[in-house]
Structure formats: structure tokens, C-alpha cells
Motif scaffolding. Structure first.
Motif, short mmCIF file in Angstrom:
data_model
loop_
_atom_site.label_atom_id
_atom_site.label_comp_id
_atom_site.label_asym_id
_atom_site.label_seq_id
_atom_site.Cartn_x
_atom_site.Cartn_y
_atom_site.Cartn_z
N PRO A 1 40.75 40.45 50.84
CA PRO A 1 41.32 41.71 51.35
C PRO A 1 42.59 42.15 50.63
O PRO A 1 43.48 41.34 50.34
N TRP A 2 42.66 43.45 50.36
CA TRP A 2 43.84 44.01 49.71
C TRP A 2 45.10 43.75 50.53
O TRP A 2 46.15 43.43 49.99
N SER A 3 44.98 43.86 51.86
CA SER A 3 46.15 43.68 52.73
C SER A 3 46.71 42.26 52.67
O SER A 3 47.85 42.03 53.04
N LYS A 4 45.91 41.32 52.21
CA LYS A 4 46.35 39.93 52.12
C LYS A 4 46.56 39.49 50.67
O LYS A 4 46.54 38.31 50.35
N GLY A 5 46.73 40.48 49.79
CA GLY A 5 47.07 40.16 48.40
C GLY A 5 45.91 40.19 47.44
O GLY A 5 46.05 39.75 46.29
N GLY A 6 44.76 40.69 47.87
CA GLY A 6 43.61 40.77 46.98
C GLY A 6 43.81 41.80 45.88
O GLY A 6 44.35 42.89 46.12
N SER A 7 43.38 41.48 44.67
CA SER A 7 43.56 42.38 43.53
C SER A 7 42.55 43.53 43.57
O SER A 7 41.42 43.36 44.02
N THR A 8 42.96 44.68 43.07
CA THR A 8 42.04 45.79 42.89
C THR A 8 41.49 45.67 41.47
O THR A 8 41.90 46.36 40.55
N SER A 9 40.56 44.74 41.32
CA SER A 9 39.98 44.43 40.01
C SER A 9 38.48 44.30 40.15
O SER A 9 37.95 44.13 41.26
N LEU A 10 37.78 44.35 39.03
CA LEU A 10 36.33 44.21 39.05
C LEU A 10 35.92 42.85 39.59
O LEU A 10 34.91 42.71 40.27
N ARG A 11 36.72 41.85 39.30
CA ARG A 11 36.41 40.51 39.79
C ARG A 11 36.49 40.43 41.31
O ARG A 11 35.77 39.66 41.94
N ASN A 12 37.34 41.21 41.92
CA ASN A 12 37.50 41.20 43.38
C ASN A 12 36.66 42.28 44.06
O ASN A 12 36.76 42.47 45.26
N PHE A 13 35.84 42.97 43.28
CA PHE A 13 35.02 44.06 43.80
C PHE A 13 33.69 43.51 44.32
O PHE A 13 33.03 42.73 43.62
N VAL A 14 33.31 43.90 45.51
CA VAL A 14 31.97 43.61 46.01
C VAL A 14 31.37 44.92 46.52
O VAL A 14 32.05 45.72 47.15
N ALA A 15 30.10 45.11 46.23
CA ALA A 15 29.38 46.28 46.73
C ALA A 15 29.00 46.01 48.18
O ALA A 15 28.54 44.92 48.51
N ALA A 16 29.20 47.01 49.03
CA ALA A 16 28.93 46.80 50.46
C ALA A 16 28.35 48.06 51.09
O ALA A 16 28.73 49.17 50.72
N CYS A 17 27.46 47.86 52.04
CA CYS A 17 26.98 48.98 52.84
C CYS A 17 28.06 49.29 53.89
O CYS A 17 28.99 48.50 54.10
N ALA A 18 27.92 50.42 54.57
CA ALA A 18 28.94 50.84 55.54
C ALA A 18 29.07 49.82 56.67
O ALA A 18 30.17 49.49 57.10
#
Length: 201
Positions: free
Chosen positions: A142-159
Motif C-alpha cells: 500500500p502507498w499509505s504504508k510506504g509502497g512505491s509507485t513503480s511498475l514492480r509494485n503495480f498489480v492489475a486489479a478488478c474493482a
């Protein structure tokens, strides 16, 4: 390309973070139970009731009961204070780690969706992959817990999966299963590692 050593380090870090926070939640629940039982036992009537009647006797009984409650709550109360300090420290470090960029770029979204073949990468029942089309790009860590906005931290998700996950830290098992499923679809030199945190500034 992410090296095996870096991927292993990421896995170890996620395990440490996940189990530390899970342990903190369990410790909080245990201390709250301890506090509740201690207060309940302290409120139980005692055999040596003060003799006499009237307001003074009632006051004496109430004072004795209050003293017992306070004495019973001291130790669990101290543990709660320690847990609160630890939780506040962790939260403060999470805030300091936050990536200044929260939204994925268009290129990151395109690459991430292509890597997932346009399908949700999150888990449905029995730890299998969700079969719905991907609609969102989510931060695995999670971004709120320090997760990077990077392709490595990207996951595709349905709503639905995106809402269900929220800001929870995924388990190490989820990380392993997503990476294993990616190996089946991604080219040998492609990025299969998932999860990345921002370093402390």
C-alpha cells in the motif's frame, strides 16, 4: 531487470513487515483481553464486606472496588502504552516513506496491464487468481504504508478486489503466489517480482 538477490530481499522484507504488524495486532488483542478479565475479576464481590450500613459503608465498598480495579489495570495499561508507542512509531515511519508520486504513469499502467494480460492479478476463492478483467492499477504494497509507485509494485486489479484489498499489507504467501503465476505468463527476462517500498529519506 530485478536480480534474484533483490527479489529475495524484497520477500524477506515483506515477511518481516507482515509478521511484525500481525504480531502487534495479536498483542493488542491479548492485552485488551487481559485488561478486561483483570477488571472483571477486580469488580467481583469480596467476602470481607465492610460492616455497617449507610453512605459511609457504601463509600468504603466503592473505594475498595476502585482501588482493586486500578491495581488490576496497571500492568495491562503499561503494556497498552508500549504497544501504542510502537504503533505510532511504525505509522510515523510509514508516512516518511510515502512516495511523493501516488498515481501510476500511463506507461506504467500499460506495461502492468500487459504483463497481467488484462486480467485481475488478485486472489479469489481457494487462493486462485481472480478471473475478472482488470480495471485498476493498485499498489501491491500500500502507498499509505510506504509502497512505491513503480511498475514492480503495480498489480492489475478488478474493482471488487481493489476495494477488498484496501490498504492492507498482503501476506508473503500472496506475494509468492502472484510471482509464481507471473512466471507462467511473463517472458524469461520479464519482471515477475512484486512489492517494493520507498526507502526512508
Amino acid at each position: 531487470m530485478i536480480t534474484t538477490e533483490a527479489a529475495d530481499h524484497s520477500m524477506v522484507e515483506l515477511k518481516r513487515i507482515y509478521w511484525t504488524r500481525h504480531g502487534l495486532r495479536l498483542a493488542y488483542a491479548a492485552v485488551m483481553m487481559w485488561l478486561g478479565i483483570s477488571v472483571f475479576l477486580a469488580l467481583m464481590p469480596k467476602a470481607n464486606v465492610v460492616a455497617g450500613s449507610g453512605i459511609s459503608a457504601v463509600t468504603e465498598v466503592a473505594r475498595g472496588m476502585l482501588d482493586r480495579v486500578l491495581a488490576a489495570a496497571v500492568m495491562p495499561g503499561l503494556f497498552l502504552v508500549v504497544l501504542a508507542i510502537v504503533a505510532a512509531t511504525i505509522h510515523r515511519r510509514d508516512v516518511r516513506r510515502r512516495d511523493p508520486v501516488r498515481r501510476f504513469t500511463r506507461q506504467q499502467r500499460r506495461d502492468g496491464m500487459a504483463r497481467a494480460a488484462g486480467l485481475c492479478e488478485m486472489e479469489a476463492g481457494f487462493r486462485g487468481r481472480c478471473s475478472r478483467p482488470a480495471e485498476h492499477g493498485d499498489h501491491f504494497y500500500p502507498w499509505s504504508k510506504g509502497g512505491s509507485t513503480s511498475l514492480r509494485n503495480f498489480v492489475a486489479a478488478c474493482a471488487r478486489c481493489n476495494r477488498a484489498k484496501g490498504a492492507r499489507i498482503p501476506s508473503p504467501g500472496q506475494q509468492e503466489r502472484i510471482e509464481r503465476r507471473r512466471r507462467e505468463n511473463v517472458a524469461p527476462d520479464g519482471l515477475v517480482s512484486v512489492g517494493e517500498r520507498q526507502p526512508l529519506p
